[in-house]
Motif scaffolding. Sequence first.
Motif, PDB file in Angstrom:
ATOM      1  N   ALA A  71      -1.143  -6.739  -5.727  1.00 14.81           N
ATOM      2  CA  ALA A  71      -1.061  -5.339  -6.169  1.00 14.81           C
ATOM      3  C   ALA A  71      -1.210  -5.311  -7.684  1.00 14.81           C
ATOM      4  CB  ALA A  71       0.274  -4.725  -5.753  1.00 14.81           C
ATOM      5  N   THR A  72      -2.130  -4.498  -8.176  1.00 14.58           N
ATOM      6  CA  THR A  72      -2.415  -4.416  -9.607  1.00 14.58           C
ATOM      7  C   THR A  72      -2.082  -3.019 -10.118  1.00 14.58           C
ATOM      8  OG1 THR A  72      -4.189  -6.052  -9.396  1.00 14.58           O
ATOM      9  CG2 THR A  72      -4.183  -4.672 -11.381  1.00 14.58           C
ATOM     10  N   THR A 102      -3.587  -0.539  -7.269  1.00 18.62           N
ATOM     11  CA  THR A 102      -4.487  -0.890  -6.170  1.00 18.62           C
ATOM     12  C   THR A 102      -3.983  -2.161  -5.505  1.00 18.62           C
ATOM     13  OG1 THR A 102      -5.914  -2.113  -7.704  1.00 18.62           O
ATOM     14  CG2 THR A 102      -6.488   0.187  -7.249  1.00 18.62           C
ATOM     15  N   VAL A 103      -4.265  -2.305  -4.213  1.00 14.71           N
ATOM     16  CA  VAL A 103      -3.777  -3.451  -3.444  1.00 14.71           C
ATOM     17  C   VAL A 103      -4.961  -4.084  -2.725  1.00 14.71           C
ATOM     18  CG1 VAL A 103      -2.141  -4.245  -1.693  1.00 14.71           C
ATOM     19  CG2 VAL A 103      -1.571  -2.258  -3.122  1.00 14.71           C
ATOM     20  N   GLU A 104      -5.020  -5.413  -2.743  1.00 11.00           N
ATOM     21  CA  GLU A 104      -6.140  -6.110  -2.111  1.00 11.00           C
ATOM     22  C   GLU A 104      -5.698  -7.430  -1.514  1.00 11.00           C
ATOM     23  OE1 GLU A 104      -9.077  -7.710  -4.775  1.00 11.00           O
ATOM     24  OE2 GLU A 104      -7.615  -7.925  -6.394  1.00 11.00           O
ATOM     25  N   GLY A 150      -2.862   6.601  -8.109  1.00 10.33           N
ATOM     26  CA  GLY A 150      -4.117   5.865  -8.234  1.00 10.33           C
ATOM     27  C   GLY A 150      -4.098   4.732  -9.231  1.00 10.33           C
ATOM     28  N   ARG A 151      -2.970   4.551  -9.936  1.00  6.03           N
ATOM     29  CA  ARG A 151      -2.909   3.483 -10.944  1.00  6.03           C
ATOM     30  C   ARG A 151      -2.727   2.109 -10.314  1.00  6.03           C
ATOM     31  NH1 ARG A 151       0.297   7.413 -12.599  1.00  6.03           N
ATOM     32  NH2 ARG A 151       2.205   6.256 -12.124  1.00  6.03           N
ATOM     33  N   SER A 201       1.689   5.871  -6.974  1.00  9.57           N
ATOM     34  CA  SER A 201       1.241   5.517  -8.331  1.00  9.57           C
ATOM     35  C   SER A 201       0.218   6.475  -8.918  1.00  9.57           C
ATOM     36  CB  SER A 201       0.651   4.102  -8.325  1.00  9.57           C
ATOM     37  OG  SER A 201      -0.621   4.080  -7.693  1.00  9.57           O
ATOM     38  N   ARG A 231      -2.531  -0.840 -13.109  1.00  4.76           N
ATOM     39  CA  ARG A 231      -3.393  -0.824 -14.297  1.00  4.76           C
ATOM     40  C   ARG A 231      -2.681  -0.201 -15.486  1.00  4.76           C
ATOM     41  NH1 ARG A 231      -8.666  -1.385 -15.746  1.00  4.76           N
ATOM     42  NH2 ARG A 231      -9.513   0.047 -17.313  1.00  4.76           N
ATOM     43  N   ALA A 259       1.856   1.777  -3.511  1.00  7.19           N
ATOM     44  CA  ALA A 259       0.729   2.228  -4.330  1.00  7.19           C
ATOM     45  C   ALA A 259       0.481   3.723  -4.173  1.00  7.19           C
ATOM     46  CB  ALA A 259      -0.525   1.443  -3.971  1.00  7.19           C
ATOM     47  N   GLU A 260       0.848   4.288  -3.032  1.00  7.20           N
ATOM     48  CA  GLU A 260       0.635   5.718  -2.815  1.00  7.20           C
ATOM     49  C   GLU A 260       1.384   6.572  -3.834  1.00  7.20           C
ATOM     50  OE1 GLU A 260       1.799   6.376   1.189  1.00  7.20           O
ATOM     51  OE2 GLU A 260       0.028   5.383   2.068  1.00  7.20           O
ATOM     52  N   LYS A 279       0.824  -1.206   0.000  1.00 11.56           N
ATOM     53  CA  LYS A 279       0.000   0.000   0.000  1.00 11.56           C
ATOM     54  C   LYS A 279       0.862   1.262   0.000  1.00 11.56           C
ATOM     55  CE  LYS A 279      -4.406  -1.606   1.896  1.00 11.56           C
ATOM     56  NZ  LYS A 279      -5.365  -1.495   3.022  1.00 11.56           N
TER      57      LYS A 279
END
Length: 478
Positions: free
Chosen positions: A146-147, A121-123, A118-119, A116, A149, A113-114, A110
């Motif tokens: 982590a994706t 996302t982590v789940e 918003g590109r 990026s 996009r 991802a900050e 995460k």
Amino acid sequence: MLAAAAGTAGTAVASAAATGQAFAAGSDSDSGSRSRSGSGGESRGHGGRPATAQSPSRELRTLLKEIDPDRIEATVRKLASFGTRHTLSVQDDPVRGIGAARDWILAELKTYAEASGGRMTVELQSYIQEPASRIPVATRITNVVATLRGSVTPERIYVVSGHYDSRVTDVMDATSDSPGADDDASGVAVAMELARVMATRRPAATIVFAAVAGEEQGLYGAAHMAERFKAAGADVQGMFTNDIVGSPKADDGTVDPRSVRLFAEGVPSSETPEQAATRRSVGGENDSPARQLARFVRDTADNDATGMSVRVIYRRDRYLRGGDHIPFLERGYAAARFTEPAEDYAHQHQDVRVEDGKQYGDLPEFCDFGYIARVARVNGAALWTLAQAPGTPQGARIVTSTLTNATELVWERGTEPDLAGYEVVWRETTAPEWTHVIEAGDVTRHEVDLSKDNVFFGVRAVSRSGAKSPVAFPVPQR
């Protein structure tokens, strides 16, 4: 004819810009083109590299330099610090067990991802595995995903993974210390470091970075992820798992610090009986999507930018074992496994102990973090080029409706906005690598003045910047 075509050896590779201009000036995509044996099929190999090899771009070299051995070491040591990461270990302890490792990986990804915009996302990708082989009671298995996009063709997906669960000698021992540094904190560190480095960039296609669980108990986490992709109809065009990539040292003490093995399946396990019958009649046992993916890795990552040599192994995996690429293969996706050149069984899966003054166990002290960083660069070079190049051509066919000594190839045109055209590649049936490249232009049909009975052909797409896709092996069209 074969001798005449081979006589064009030594032609230099055109620059990426020149290649793009040549394709841009080519024929309309609805038309065809033709190559005679004396004017096409340049042999372009340099210094033992395949004819299809691609030189790393300045952008890629910059990306690979950002891969940090110190960060990789910190990741491996942190994962080892959770004591055990056994799939059946405790999931609600904040400092020990697979649950603590899961939560740390999630938080770390995460933070990447900050950056990026918003590109990325982590789940958490969780499910309950009912009792099964090596799963005595219903158990929650969770992948951390982590994706990133894609900015141009986000529907096209590439996956890189490592497994964060660990084990000792007894695969059902969920309580003993099991640091799992080499197997497989090293592979998780590769996926996580690539996520960190790529989060600030804009790949054209989507890249998925995954830390999966349940591998040691039976590839459960990877199977769940692959099945989710399959159920969604996802266009996963390539998957790499990194499993045991922590050390170049073998159990006899020999060290091979500049090579990594890449296991690639031959005849696809997902092949139908009809497809198998076709393959037996025309060949191509060495031309599965997985092996084309492996050749692509050699094309893009076996160079000075990674400092590594990629040793492709023509097997699904090692004897008696298997990795997280297998569930993807079983669902028809191109997938392959990276692993170190020769494993040190004195430490892998061993209980943590000191015996006769020697330390045993899968500890961080037995990892070479510079080596793991180089493996990460191999993955990064292949993944980034895959994501920036056009997708693998679809619908590739070799026309067999009439008897002729020429070969006609057809394929479907891709939808990428920067698609410049296509190349036809060929090699003798006994050659392991593609040896000749023919520029076909922006067309969907090309005829080569070589007999399809004597050589193997393939088709790959080229972008305006000169990035090339993996090769598609054509099937007969009667």
